[in-house]
Design a protein around this motif. Structure first.
Motif, PDB file in Angstrom:
ATOM      1  N   ARG A  40       0.827  -1.201   0.000  1.00 47.41           N
ATOM      2  CA  ARG A  40       0.000   0.000   0.000  1.00 47.41           C
ATOM      3  C   ARG A  40       0.870   1.264   0.000  1.00 47.41           C
ATOM      4  NH1 ARG A  40      -4.644   0.314   4.427  1.00 47.41           N
ATOM      5  NH2 ARG A  40      -5.297  -1.439   3.106  1.00 47.41           N
ATOM      6  N   GLN A  41       1.957   1.254   0.752  1.00 50.60           N
ATOM      7  CA  GLN A  41       2.848   2.418   0.794  1.00 50.60           C
ATOM      8  C   GLN A  41       3.559   2.615  -0.545  1.00 50.60           C
ATOM      9  OE1 GLN A  41       5.022   1.055   4.277  1.00 50.60           O
ATOM     10  NE2 GLN A  41       4.236   2.757   5.504  1.00 50.60           N
ATOM     11  N   VAL A  42       3.986   1.505  -1.159  1.00 47.22           N
ATOM     12  CA  VAL A  42       4.626   1.612  -2.469  1.00 47.22           C
ATOM     13  C   VAL A  42       3.645   2.200  -3.481  1.00 47.22           C
ATOM     14  CG1 VAL A  42       5.558   0.304  -4.417  1.00 47.22           C
ATOM     15  CG2 VAL A  42       6.301  -0.219  -2.105  1.00 47.22           C
ATOM     16  N   ALA A  43       2.410   1.711  -3.465  1.00 50.02           N
ATOM     17  CA  ALA A  43       1.401   2.211  -4.401  1.00 50.02           C
ATOM     18  C   ALA A  43       1.220   3.719  -4.245  1.00 50.02           C
ATOM     19  CB  ALA A  43       0.076   1.483  -4.182  1.00 50.02           C
ATOM     20  N   ALA A  44       1.190   4.195  -3.003  1.00 50.10           N
ATOM     21  CA  ALA A  44       1.026   5.629  -2.763  1.00 50.10           C
ATOM     22  C   ALA A  44       2.248   6.405  -3.244  1.00 50.10           C
ATOM     23  CB  ALA A  44       0.798   5.877  -1.273  1.00 50.10           C
ATOM     24  N   ARG A  45       3.440   5.839  -3.057  1.00 54.92           N
ATOM     25  CA  ARG A  45       4.674   6.526  -3.453  1.00 54.92           C
ATOM     26  C   ARG A  45       4.799   6.658  -4.968  1.00 54.92           C
ATOM     27  NH1 ARG A  45       7.513   9.721  -0.795  1.00 54.92           N
ATOM     28  NH2 ARG A  45       9.559   8.948  -1.426  1.00 54.92           N
ATOM     29  N   ILE A  46       4.352   5.644  -5.711  1.00 53.12           N
ATOM     30  CA  ILE A  46       4.528   5.665  -7.165  1.00 53.12           C
ATOM     31  C   ILE A  46       3.280   6.126  -7.901  1.00 53.12           C
ATOM     32  CG2 ILE A  46       6.240   3.820  -7.022  1.00 53.12           C
ATOM     33  CD1 ILE A  46       4.160   1.879  -8.077  1.00 53.12           C
ATOM     34  N   GLY A  47       2.206   6.422  -7.164  1.00 59.51           N
ATOM     35  CA  GLY A  47       0.996   6.914  -7.808  1.00 59.51           C
ATOM     36  C   GLY A  47       0.245   5.854  -8.586  1.00 59.51           C
ATOM     37  N   LYS A  48       0.328   4.602  -8.143  1.00 56.69           N
ATOM     38  CA  LYS A  48      -0.382   3.502  -8.792  1.00 56.69           C
ATOM     39  C   LYS A  48      -1.328   2.855  -7.790  1.00 56.69           C
ATOM     40  CE  LYS A  48       2.115   3.678 -12.657  1.00 56.69           C
ATOM     41  NZ  LYS A  48       1.553   4.002 -13.991  1.00 56.69           N
ATOM     42  N   THR A  49      -2.171   1.951  -8.288  1.00 58.34           N
ATOM     43  CA  THR A  49      -3.079   1.241  -7.397  1.00 58.34           C
ATOM     44  C   THR A  49      -2.353   0.088  -6.713  1.00 58.34           C
ATOM     45  OG1 THR A  49      -3.811  -0.341  -9.084  1.00 58.34           O
ATOM     46  CG2 THR A  49      -4.992   1.779  -8.944  1.00 58.34           C
ATOM     47  N   GLN A  50      -2.934  -0.389  -5.615  1.00 60.03           N
ATOM     48  CA  GLN A  50      -2.343  -1.535  -4.944  1.00 60.03           C
ATOM     49  C   GLN A  50      -2.433  -2.780  -5.825  1.00 60.03           C
ATOM     50  OE1 GLN A  50      -3.595  -1.887  -0.903  1.00 60.03           O
ATOM     51  NE2 GLN A  50      -2.536  -3.815  -0.538  1.00 60.03           N
ATOM     52  N   GLY A  51      -3.472  -2.859  -6.672  1.00 58.65           N
ATOM     53  CA  GLY A  51      -3.569  -3.967  -7.612  1.00 58.65           C
ATOM     54  C   GLY A  51      -2.430  -3.976  -8.607  1.00 58.65           C
ATOM     55  N   PHE A  52      -2.023  -2.781  -9.089  1.00 60.52           N
ATOM     56  CA  PHE A  52      -0.887  -2.664  -9.998  1.00 60.52           C
ATOM     57  C   PHE A  52       0.362  -3.230  -9.333  1.00 60.52           C
ATOM     58  CE2 PHE A  52       2.908  -0.414 -11.341  1.00 60.52           C
ATOM     59  CZ  PHE A  52       2.809  -0.330 -12.722  1.00 60.52           C
ATOM     60  N   VAL A  53       0.595  -2.839  -8.082  1.00 62.21           N
ATOM     61  CA  VAL A  53       1.776  -3.305  -7.355  1.00 62.21           C
ATOM     62  C   VAL A  53       1.729  -4.816  -7.162  1.00 62.21           C
ATOM     63  CG1 VAL A  53       2.973  -3.198  -5.128  1.00 62.21           C
ATOM     64  CG2 VAL A  53       2.162  -1.093  -6.209  1.00 62.21           C
ATOM     65  N   SER A  54       0.559  -5.329  -6.762  1.00 60.24           N
ATOM     66  CA  SER A  54       0.421  -6.757  -6.512  1.00 60.24           C
ATOM     67  C   SER A  54       0.651  -7.571  -7.784  1.00 60.24           C
ATOM     68  CB  SER A  54      -0.969  -7.038  -5.946  1.00 60.24           C
ATOM     69  OG  SER A  54      -1.152  -8.418  -5.740  1.00 60.24           O
ATOM     70  N   GLN A  55       0.106  -7.089  -8.910  1.00 61.74           N
ATOM     71  CA  GLN A  55       0.292  -7.796 -10.181  1.00 61.74           C
ATOM     72  C   GLN A  55       1.762  -7.890 -10.554  1.00 61.74           C
ATOM     73  OE1 GLN A  55      -1.932  -6.151 -13.433  1.00 61.74           O
ATOM     74  NE2 GLN A  55      -3.576  -7.617 -13.184  1.00 61.74           N
ATOM     75  N   ARG A  56       2.478  -6.766 -10.414  1.00 53.90           N
ATOM     76  CA  ARG A  56       3.903  -6.776 -10.771  1.00 53.90           C
ATOM     77  C   ARG A  56       4.686  -7.686  -9.848  1.00 53.90           C
ATOM     78  NH1 ARG A  56       0.760  -4.005 -14.071  1.00 53.90           N
ATOM     79  NH2 ARG A  56       1.907  -2.785 -15.621  1.00 53.90           N
TER      80      ARG A  56
END
Length: 276
Positions: free
Chosen positions: A161-177
């Motif tokens: 969740r913190q990474v998603a906020a830092r990069i301006g993406k959704t948590q789903g985007f982060v999880s998929q990658r």
């Protein structure tokens, strides 16, 4: 009538491709402009981009027009103070490139002696800045984005969740990658060089590492989510169909193609669209 968008240009465009409607870069308060010899620049060993693609076209543009966007660099002494373990990789170069590795490679191919740079005076967060900016780049592969995201989590202890906020993406985007980081190293290599598509790689990543195998080898991919009748006609797999919503934007089409096609196939699509 709305503005017409060229799908091939969207697929081919990277951060080094000039865009007529893109706003000019804003200079950070801790940077200053300079022109330096190409030989004075060392690449950042932590750069998440592992493959520099499509350099020929960019090198031709650089040969004709020069480097249009300055590279982001930091003095080597400042960089090594924050990253002393990279002393051997940096060598005797007075500057380390933080942003613009593809432009630098194209400048070298074009035979340029000098390039414009913006020199930063602070490298204390340069690695985080580089990782964040690279995750946001559209021309990185999903695996390269995954590796950059993993770098943020490892280095700074961020949650998804913190990474998603830092990069301006959704948590789903982060999880998929991040799911791609569950792949065995040999399958990650196959994904990187185009022997496995992203869609197949995601299916393989759902399996325990000991059960993972390349398509066509022993072991099986998790069954794709397709209707039973169509699955039977295709022998249980439906890899030949890419579902695209006709109401979607050109950007949606691009994302669908990138998600399903291996890099080599995507390059071929760009080439064919460019001839249309």
């Amino acid at each position: 009538m709305g503005r017409r968008t060229d799908l091939s240009s969207l697929l081919a465009t990277g951060p080094d491709t000039p865009a007529a409607t893109a706003p000019g870069p804003r200079r950070r308060p801790d940077t200053k402009p300079l022109t330096v010899p190409v030989s004075d620049l060392a690449e950042n060993p932590d750069n998440p981009r592992h493959e520099l693609r499509d350099l020929d076209g960019l090198a031709e543009t650089v040969r004709e027009r020069g480097v249009l966007q300055a590279l982001g660099v930091v003095p080597a002494a400042v960089f090594l103070a924050a990253h002393p373990h990279h002393r051997e990789a940096v060598g005797a170069a007075p500057y380390v490139v933080l942003h613009g590795h593809r432009r630098l490679a194209a400048a070298r191919m074009a035979g340029l002696d000098e390039v414009p740079v913006l020199v930063r005076d602070d490298a204390s967060r340069s690695d985080e800045d580089a990782l964040i900016e690279n995750v946001q780049r559209d021309d990185l592969t999903e695996l390269e984005q995954a590796q950059a995201i993993q770098g943020l989590i490892t280095a700074y202890g961020y949650s998804q969740r913190q990474v998603a906020a830092r990069i301006g993406k959704t948590q789903g985007f982060v999880s998929q990658r991040l799911s791609l980081m569950k792949l065995r190293e040999d399958i990650q290599e196959a994904l990187a060089d185009g022997r496995v598509s992203v869609e197949d790689a995601r299916r393989i990543a759902r399996l325990p590492r000991e059960d993972q195998a390349l398509p066509g080898h022993h072991g099986a991919l998790p069954a794709p989510s397709v209707p039973a009748a169509r699955g039977e006609r295709r022998g249980g797999r439906d890899y030949g169909v890419i579902k695209i919503d006709s109401r979607g934007t050109p950007e949606d089409v691009v994302e669908a193609l990138r998600r399903h096609l291996a890099p080599a196939a995507l390059d071929r699509v760009v080439e064919l669209l460019g001839r249309a």
